[in-house]
Scaffold this active site. Structure first.
Site, PDB file in Angstrom:
ATOM      1  N   ASP A 102     -12.867 -10.337  10.097  1.00  0.00           N
ATOM      2  CA  ASP A 102     -11.491 -10.146  10.588  1.00  0.00           C
ATOM      3  C   ASP A 102     -11.358  -8.800  11.297  1.00  0.00           C
ATOM      4  O   ASP A 102     -10.408  -8.050  11.039  1.00  0.00           O
ATOM      5  CB  ASP A 102     -10.497 -10.281   9.437  1.00  0.00           C
ATOM      6  CG  ASP A 102      -9.073 -10.523   9.936  1.00  0.00           C
ATOM      7  OD1 ASP A 102      -8.911 -10.952  11.101  1.00  0.00           O
ATOM      8  OD2 ASP A 102      -8.134 -10.276   9.165  1.00  0.00           O
ATOM      9  N   CYS A 144       0.849  -1.170   0.000  1.00  0.00           N
ATOM     10  CA  CYS A 144       0.000   0.000   0.000  1.00  0.00           C
ATOM     11  C   CYS A 144       0.900   1.240   0.000  1.00  0.00           C
ATOM     12  O   CYS A 144       1.819   1.330   0.822  1.00  0.00           O
ATOM     13  CB  CYS A 144      -0.852  -0.072   1.263  1.00  0.00           C
ATOM     14  SG  CYS A 144      -2.310   0.890   1.178  1.00  0.00           S
TER      15      CYS A 144
END
Ligand code: ADP
Length: 304
Positions: free
Chosen positions: A153, A44
């Site tokens: 998650d 990222c």
């Protein structure tokens, strides 16, 4: 930085990424900045829209990393779920596109990283702060659940913070639509951080399993430790099944009670998100409207 070069003219050795990235759909040119972090499939980076100056986080997944059908499917599903979402407490999904080398997801930039980074620096958080963060997390999660999406998650590192200290739920890599969860019963897909008893028992991940994760998150944020620390995996599973964890004696009775409600072994006994907000932990305690960014590394002082 700031030098105008032809797109793709400068490639950094090793990662084969150019300094400029062009969205083929819109012609928008993005200038690459620093690496923000590495994920399961890719990296990222911070990128700036060269014409507006707006900053984004762009998740780049190399095509070579998802050559297997299974991993490609996971990334495609993440995009399919995330791209239609829009809520102030869910990381904004701006656009996505692909070229021969990579898949690109253009996301809302969260400059204060994640709550995992905050907890690492702070060790524990105060109850007013936890109420502040959790109220926003619950707002984002209510939206996801209303859309029929189970996150699967939820954890501190998936709660991102903007420059104004607003929380955004991110990383829908393990998320699923409710009806798919039903069909996939028994399949633990990927490795969620906080496994609920019914997930261990292979009964599938429900909306209530996300509530279990909130209990683990509340415990971890207030004590600095996970309620179910891994020593021996089978022993840990047994503790999870029984909802047995070290009692955090130094916490307020209200916090302890809410943790107990959230970590109920039976999913049907756990409160709904609306009921969590009505719990006395929230109704009896002070919640700040805003948090200063120094709360990322030191205890904030609230003017009551
Ligand atoms: P994974 O999904 O495998 O956990 P990601 O690719 O989503 O990893 O993220 C990798 C890292 O990039 C994260 O740990 C985080 O530090 C950073 N990151 C991800 N999304 C954003 C964002 N929207 N804003 C700022 N940083 C981000």
């Amino acid at each position: 930085m700031g030098r105008m070069e032809h797109p793709a003219s400068r490639r950094v050795q090793g990662d084969n990424l150019s300094y400029f990235l062009e969205d083929p759909g819109t012609g928008t040119l993005y200038r690459r900045g620093q690496l923000l972090g590495k994920g399961a499939f890719g990296r990222c980076y911070k990128f700036t829209d060269a014409s507006t100056g707006k900053i984004y986080a762009i998740k780049i997944v190399p095509q070579s990393r998802i050559s297997r059908l299974e991993s490609r499917g996971k990334v495609e599903r993440e995009i399919e779920l995330h791209r239609h979402l829009s809520h102030r407490h869910v990381v904004g999904f701006h656009r996505h596109f692909a070229d021969r080398d990579n898949i690109y997801m253009i996301l809302e930039y969260c400059s204060h990283k994640s709550l995992a980074h905050v907890l690492k620096a702070r060790k524990t958080l105060t109850e007013p702060e936890v109420r502040y963060y959790l109220r926003q997390i619950i707002a984002g999660l209510r939206y996801l659940h209303q859309q029929g999406i189970i996150h699967r998650d939820l954890k501190l590192s998936n709660f991102f913070l903007t420059k104004n200290m607003q929380v955004k739920i991110g990383d829908l890599g393990l998320a699923t639509r409710d009806e798919q969860a039903g069909r996939r019963r028994g399949v633990v897909c990927g490795t969620p951080n906080y496994l609920a008893p019914e997930v261990i028992a292979k009964k599938g991940h429900s909306f209530q399993s996300d509530i279990w994760a909130l209990g683990c998150i509340l415990y971890t944020a207030l004590t600095g430790c996970s309620p179910f620390e891994i020593t021996d995996k089978q022993e840990m599973y047994q503790c999870i099944r029984e909802g047995r964890y070290p009692t955090p004696t130094h916490l307020s009775p209200g916090a302890r009670k809410l943790i107990g409600r959230l970590l109920a072994p039976s999913p049907s006994e756990r409160p709904s998100l609306e009921e969590v907000l009505e719990d006395e932990f929230f109704t009896q305690g002070f919640t700040p409207d805003k948090l200063p960014s120094r709360a990322c590394h030191s205890v904030p002082i609230f003017a009551l």
